[in-house]
Write an enzyme that holds these catalytic residues in place. Structure first.
Site, short mmCIF file in Angstrom:
data_model
loop_
_atom_site.label_atom_id
_atom_site.label_comp_id
_atom_site.label_asym_id
_atom_site.label_seq_id
_atom_site.Cartn_x
_atom_site.Cartn_y
_atom_site.Cartn_z
N ASP A 84 -7.96 8.74 -2.14
CA ASP A 84 -8.00 7.78 -1.02
C ASP A 84 -9.04 8.19 0.01
O ASP A 84 -9.15 9.37 0.37
CB ASP A 84 -6.64 7.77 -0.31
CG ASP A 84 -5.78 6.61 -0.73
OD1 ASP A 84 -6.31 5.60 -1.23
OD2 ASP A 84 -4.54 6.72 -0.57
N GLU A 116 -8.74 0.66 1.40
CA GLU A 116 -7.83 -0.43 1.75
C GLU A 116 -8.64 -1.58 2.36
O GLU A 116 -9.57 -1.34 3.12
CB GLU A 116 -6.78 0.06 2.76
CG GLU A 116 -5.87 1.13 2.18
CD GLU A 116 -4.78 1.59 3.14
OE1 GLU A 116 -4.64 1.00 4.24
OE2 GLU A 116 -4.07 2.55 2.79
N GLU A 183 0.12 -3.87 -2.99
CA GLU A 183 1.29 -3.18 -2.43
C GLU A 183 2.20 -4.14 -1.67
O GLU A 183 1.77 -4.86 -0.76
CB GLU A 183 0.82 -2.04 -1.49
CG GLU A 183 2.01 -1.28 -0.89
CD GLU A 183 1.68 0.08 -0.30
OE1 GLU A 183 0.54 0.53 -0.41
OE2 GLU A 183 2.62 0.68 0.27
#
Ligand code: KIV
Length: 287
Positions: A84, A116, A183
């Site tokens: 990440d 993200e 998600e």
């Protein structure tokens, strides 16, 4: 043994085989996951919560991610290592993202990175992929935006919100992402995204129809203080086992039951005899 690559991800989608990913943040857990045959290990910034004890992933830094990625990459032989990019290490500009992604690969051993965001991040994804950096997208509940989202809430609940998610997923695909994490979104929305995309979707709280699934190691292994997200399945109860084991250790030491003979080191008989003689008050002190 064939190492997993981003090609494997695409092949699995074509063959309708599931892609299995789990987070890991250190050498022993990464080794166990890799040996078990997991496809991808995500060094997730969820480490900010499950390892560092923060309430969000926001405090996680690039240095933290490199440190944990190094431990994981030392352990892994087969799985794809995805790392990440933490909060505000890629949002400023594609150039900033490129610089930091390169650090994660060069210093941390990342084989792919995850960011993200949807359409707004597409130019960054494009810059990274055109520089040869494999990128996994992440839409729906994006934990780095927890304060903007107003909490860890389900995303894509309305038809309009669902359409925005479709557009985001397509923008990430067009920008060159090789997969996208979905998600905490409704199952129907995840299913439609999965059908519309040529790249695989990896779900967490997004129902069974995604091309793959990801879970957070500590949640799946019951290695938490008790809070378990609704979408998680607890596969074992590590916290309970550790509590029981530590209590047994305390009791054993207090009762004299540990260490036992098999844990103890002894002098050889002849050395013990000499020592006893030397310790004998009748033995004259040595010069
Ligand atoms: O940081 C993380 O562990 C993640 C997963 C929840 C997908 O992003």
């Amino acid at each position: 043994m064939h190492p997993v690559t981003i090609r494997t991800f695409l092949n699995k989608k074509e063959k309708k085989e599931k892609i299995i990913m789990m987070t890991a943040y250190d050498y022993p857990s990464a080794k166990l996951l890799d040996e078990a045959g997991i496809d991808a290990i995500l060094v997730g910034d969820s480490l900010g919560m499950v390892v560092q004890g923060n309430t969000t992933t926001v405090p996680v830094t690039l240095e933290h991610m490199i440190y944990h990625a190094q431990m994981v990459s030392r352990a892994v032989q087969r799985a794809l290592i995805v790392v990440d990019m933490p909060f505000m290490t890629y949002q400023e500009s594609p150039q900033q993202a490129l610089h930091h992604a390169a650090e994660l690969m060069r210093l941390g051993g990342a084989q792919a990175i995850k960011v993200e965001g949807g359409s707004e991040i597409a130019p960054t994804v494009s810059r990274l992929t055109s520089a040869g950096i494999p990128v996994m997208g992440h839409i729906g509940l994006t934990p780095q935006s927890v304060h903007a989202l107003g909490g860890y809430t389900v995303q894509g609940r309305t038809a309009h919100a669902a359409r925005r998610l479709f557009a985001d997923a397509l923008a990430l695909q067009k920008a060159g992402a090789f997969a996208v994490v979905l998600e905490v979104i409704p199952t129907e929305v995840a299913q439609t995204v999965t059908t519309q995309l040529q790249i695989p979707t990896i779900g967490i709280g997004a129902g069974p129809n995604c091309d793959g699934q990801v879970l957070v190691f500590h949640d799946a292994m019951g290695y938490t203080n008790g809070y378990v997200p609704k979408h998680n399945r607890v596969y074992t109860h590590l916290a309970e086992s550790i509590r029981t084991a530590v209590q047994a250790y305390i009791d054993d030491v207090n009762s004299g039951n540990f260490p036992a003979q098999e844990h103890s080191i002894h002098l050889k008989a002849e050395e013990l005899e000499i020592l006893n003689q030397l310790n004998d008050p009748k033995t004259p002190p040595s010069q």
